[in-house]
Design a protein around this motif. Structure first.
Motif, PDB file in Angstrom:
ATOM      1  N   GLY A  57      59.648  30.972  52.700  1.00 34.51           N
ATOM      2  CA  GLY A  57      59.782  32.105  53.230  1.00 34.51           C
ATOM      3  C   GLY A  57      59.245  33.388  53.208  1.00 34.51           C
ATOM      4  N   GLU A  58      58.291  33.443  51.814  1.00 30.00           N
ATOM      5  CA  GLU A  58      57.910  34.596  51.959  1.00 30.00           C
ATOM      6  C   GLU A  58      56.135  34.740  51.904  1.00 30.00           C
ATOM      7  OE1 GLU A  58      60.042  33.019  49.764  1.00 30.00           O
ATOM      8  OE2 GLU A  58      61.253  33.919  50.373  1.00 30.00           O
ATOM      9  N   ALA A  59      55.705  33.695  52.721  1.00 31.58           N
ATOM     10  CA  ALA A  59      54.638  33.769  53.206  1.00 31.58           C
ATOM     11  C   ALA A  59      53.536  32.901  51.921  1.00 31.58           C
ATOM     12  CB  ALA A  59      53.653  33.923  53.585  1.00 31.58           C
ATOM     13  N   THR A  60      54.075  32.520  50.584  1.00 30.48           N
ATOM     14  CA  THR A  60      53.145  31.865  49.098  1.00 30.48           C
ATOM     15  C   THR A  60      53.691  30.352  49.781  1.00 30.48           C
ATOM     16  OG1 THR A  60      55.547  31.500  48.467  1.00 30.48           O
ATOM     17  CG2 THR A  60      54.044  34.056  48.207  1.00 30.48           C
ATOM     18  N   LEU A  61      52.517  29.182  49.138  1.00 29.90           N
ATOM     19  CA  LEU A  61      52.563  28.060  49.058  1.00 29.90           C
ATOM     20  C   LEU A  61      53.580  27.718  48.019  1.00 29.90           C
ATOM     21  CD1 LEU A  61      48.291  27.554  48.703  1.00 29.90           C
ATOM     22  CD2 LEU A  61      50.078  27.863  50.151  1.00 29.90           C
ATOM     23  N   VAL A  62      53.525  26.857  48.412  1.00 23.60           N
ATOM     24  CA  VAL A  62      55.288  26.149  48.221  1.00 23.60           C
ATOM     25  C   VAL A  62      54.696  25.006  46.940  1.00 23.60           C
ATOM     26  CG1 VAL A  62      56.518  23.948  47.822  1.00 23.60           C
ATOM     27  CG2 VAL A  62      56.197  25.072  50.246  1.00 23.60           C
ATOM     28  N   PRO A  63      54.897  25.464  44.766  1.00 22.37           N
ATOM     29  CA  PRO A  63      54.404  24.872  44.299  1.00 22.37           C
ATOM     30  C   PRO A  63      54.099  23.337  44.347  1.00 22.37           C
ATOM     31  CG  PRO A  63      55.728  25.934  43.888  1.00 22.37           C
ATOM     32  CD  PRO A  63      56.222  26.031  45.131  1.00 22.37           C
ATOM     33  N   ARG A  64      52.571  22.777  44.192  1.00 26.79           N
ATOM     34  CA  ARG A  64      52.157  21.373  44.329  1.00 26.79           C
ATOM     35  C   ARG A  64      53.268  20.197  43.840  1.00 26.79           C
ATOM     36  NH1 ARG A  64      47.079  18.895  46.363  1.00 26.79           N
ATOM     37  NH2 ARG A  64      45.891  20.861  46.675  1.00 26.79           N
ATOM     38  N   GLY A  82      43.550  41.757  38.403  1.00 32.40           N
ATOM     39  CA  GLY A  82      42.666  42.611  37.718  1.00 32.40           C
ATOM     40  C   GLY A  82      41.493  42.208  37.479  1.00 32.40           C
ATOM     41  N   ALA A  83      41.509  41.287  36.605  1.00 33.98           N
ATOM     42  CA  ALA A  83      41.110  40.758  35.938  1.00 33.98           C
ATOM     43  C   ALA A  83      39.934  39.581  36.231  1.00 33.98           C
ATOM     44  CB  ALA A  83      41.346  39.804  35.343  1.00 33.98           C
ATOM     45  N   VAL A  84      40.194  38.909  37.472  1.00 35.16           N
ATOM     46  CA  VAL A  84      39.652  38.209  38.719  1.00 35.16           C
ATOM     47  C   VAL A  84      38.594  39.688  39.348  1.00 35.16           C
ATOM     48  CG1 VAL A  84      39.607  37.362  40.370  1.00 35.16           C
ATOM     49  CG2 VAL A  84      40.756  36.068  39.098  1.00 35.16           C
ATOM     50  N   VAL A  85      39.630  39.970  40.092  1.00 38.41           N
ATOM     51  CA  VAL A  85      38.249  41.416  40.321  1.00 38.41           C
ATOM     52  C   VAL A  85      37.471  42.334  39.594  1.00 38.41           C
ATOM     53  CG1 VAL A  85      38.540  43.838  41.423  1.00 38.41           C
ATOM     54  CG2 VAL A  85      40.476  41.904  41.983  1.00 38.41           C
ATOM     55  N   GLU A  86      37.679  42.178  38.004  1.00 38.59           N
ATOM     56  CA  GLU A  86      36.797  43.201  37.525  1.00 38.59           C
ATOM     57  C   GLU A  86      35.012  41.949  37.166  1.00 38.59           C
ATOM     58  OE1 GLU A  86      35.843  43.814  32.519  1.00 38.59           O
ATOM     59  OE2 GLU A  86      38.087  43.406  33.722  1.00 38.59           O
ATOM     60  N   VAL A 133      47.344  35.030  41.152  1.00 38.40           N
ATOM     61  CA  VAL A 133      46.802  36.731  40.994  1.00 38.40           C
ATOM     62  C   VAL A 133      47.728  36.596  42.566  1.00 38.40           C
ATOM     63  CG1 VAL A 133      44.546  36.111  40.096  1.00 38.40           C
ATOM     64  CG2 VAL A 133      44.590  35.625  42.469  1.00 38.40           C
ATOM     65  N   VAL A 134      48.482  35.643  43.389  1.00 39.62           N
ATOM     66  CA  VAL A 134      48.952  36.207  44.226  1.00 39.62           C
ATOM     67  C   VAL A 134      50.027  37.457  43.912  1.00 39.62           C
ATOM     68  CG1 VAL A 134      51.234  35.542  45.580  1.00 39.62           C
ATOM     69  CG2 VAL A 134      49.287  33.913  45.772  1.00 39.62           C
ATOM     70  N   ARG A 135      51.156  37.298  42.684  1.00 43.60           N
ATOM     71  CA  ARG A 135      51.696  38.165  42.420  1.00 43.60           C
ATOM     72  C   ARG A 135      51.556  38.840  40.611  1.00 43.60           C
ATOM     73  NH1 ARG A 135      55.446  34.242  44.008  1.00 43.60           N
ATOM     74  NH2 ARG A 135      56.412  34.664  45.825  1.00 43.60           N
ATOM     75  N   ASP A 136      50.209  38.506  40.124  1.00 41.75           N
ATOM     76  CA  ASP A 136      50.318  38.616  38.898  1.00 41.75           C
ATOM     77  C   ASP A 136      49.074  40.107  38.891  1.00 41.75           C
ATOM     78  OD1 ASP A 136      48.893  39.632  35.785  1.00 41.75           O
ATOM     79  OD2 ASP A 136      50.326  36.982  35.590  1.00 41.75           O
ATOM     80  N   GLU A 137      49.312  41.209  38.929  1.00 41.21           N
ATOM     81  CA  GLU A 137      48.373  42.177  38.851  1.00 41.21           C
ATOM     82  C   GLU A 137      47.533  42.327  37.616  1.00 41.21           C
ATOM     83  OE1 GLU A 137      48.414  46.744  39.220  1.00 41.21           O
ATOM     84  OE2 GLU A 137      50.432  45.976  39.246  1.00 41.21           O
ATOM     85  N   LEU A 178      45.188  34.801  50.046  1.00 42.47           N
ATOM     86  CA  LEU A 178      46.197  34.729  50.210  1.00 42.47           C
ATOM     87  C   LEU A 178      46.944  35.941  50.658  1.00 42.47           C
ATOM     88  CD1 LEU A 178      48.046  32.681  50.958  1.00 42.47           C
ATOM     89  CD2 LEU A 178      49.841  33.454  48.833  1.00 42.47           C
ATOM     90  N   PRO A 179      47.288  36.222  52.242  1.00 40.26           N
ATOM     91  CA  PRO A 179      47.654  37.255  52.799  1.00 40.26           C
ATOM     92  C   PRO A 179      48.561  37.920  51.949  1.00 40.26           C
ATOM     93  CG  PRO A 179      47.112  35.779  54.267  1.00 40.26           C
ATOM     94  CD  PRO A 179      47.239  35.053  52.939  1.00 40.26           C
ATOM     95  N   GLY A 180      48.047  39.727  51.751  1.00 46.36           N
ATOM     96  CA  GLY A 180      49.291  40.526  50.995  1.00 46.36           C
ATOM     97  C   GLY A 180      49.374  40.489  49.696  1.00 46.36           C
ATOM     98  N   SER A 181      48.538  39.368  49.196  1.00 41.92           N
ATOM     99  CA  SER A 181      48.253  39.324  47.603  1.00 41.92           C
ATOM    100  C   SER A 181      47.822  40.231  46.848  1.00 41.92           C
ATOM    101  CB  SER A 181      47.470  37.887  47.527  1.00 41.92           C
ATOM    102  OG  SER A 181      46.326  37.979  47.529  1.00 41.92           O
TER     103      SER A 181
END
Length: 255
Positions: free
Chosen positions: A176-183, A130-134, A122-126, A148-151
């Protein structure tokens, strides 16, 4: 960037199932100010949820619903494609289940935070955001959303009228884009206690952190997450809280 003089400490708790327990809930609840409680989809069961809510309420720790994809086997960390209407219903379902136990303990669910693969999606997937918000709106249209800030999640939550709370991670590496490095990538989880302590103070006071590539990036956050499933999590959490206090940062639940 101005200094933050207070910060919330949150941790993922209730991450067990049946007789198996992953997190030391009782000890962590003596340190953190907010508890992200697993709601049964990536971990947790009814007995565990009830126990953690009772412990949190007794200690004045805020209870948050940590909602996830339905993925017990993968601990909610596997990528999944869930239809938006189904995801919204499942988010509301998880919040509602935890609310029963929170209210029985004399408290209430105070916020919502996605877990694992859903958090990153949900950082990038609208559509998924949106489903989580709903789902949150279905459960309680006044619940704050932690992310996450900017998500996209926080953007859409704000547009829907939900309070939003930004979060940073002291023990996770950032791109560098302030997202988390994949585990799955080397260095994604910060295991050096000294580094976690330094990053905690830096995030709280200046809202910056060094990325995986060594760049200074802005991560302005009101809450700081410490993972409860890492080795030595309790002692590390205590040290982080003490170091923040020594640096003049108040540790308190977000308003």
């Amino acid at each position: 960037m101005t200094s933050v003089h207070s910060i919330d400490l949150n941790a993922d708790l209730g991450e067990g199932f049946g007789r198996w327990r992953l997190t030391d809930d009782e000890q962590l609840l003596s340190v953190v100010t907010s508890a992200n409680v697993a709601c049964g989809f990536h971990a947790g069961d009814a007995v565990t949820m009830r126990r953690v809510c009772e412990l949190a309420a007794a200690r004045g720790v805020r209870i948050g619903a940590q909602v996830s994809y339905r993925d017990l086997a993968g601990f909610g960390r596997r990528a999944m494609d869930v239809p938006p209407d189904e995801l919204a219903a499942e988010v509301a379902y998880q919040i509602g289940a935890l609310e029963v136990f929170a209210r029985a303990a004399g408290a209430r669910v105070s916020y919502v935070k996605p877990h694992g693969a859903l958090y990153n999606r949900v950082v990038r997937d609208e559509e998924q955001a949106g489903a989580v918000v709903e789902g949150v709106l279905l459960a309680d249209a006044a619940l704050p959303v932690l992310g996450l800030p900017g998500s996209r999640l926080l953007e859409l939550a704000g547009k829907a009228g939900l309070p939003t709370v930004t979060e940073a991670f002291a023990d996770r590496a950032y791109t560098g884009e302030a997202t988390l490095v994949p585990r799955g990538l080397a260095g994604a989880v910060i295991t050096d206690p000294a580094a976690v302590l330094e990053r905690s103070v830096r995030l709280a006071r200046s809202g910056t952190v060094l990325s995986h590539g060594g760049e200074v990036i802005g991560v302005r956050a009101r809450s700081l997450c410490l993972h409860g499933d890492t080795p030595g999590a309790v002692e590390l959490a205590r040290r982080v809280r003490a170091r923040l206090a020594a640096a003049g940062v108040r540790v308190e639940a977000f308003a």
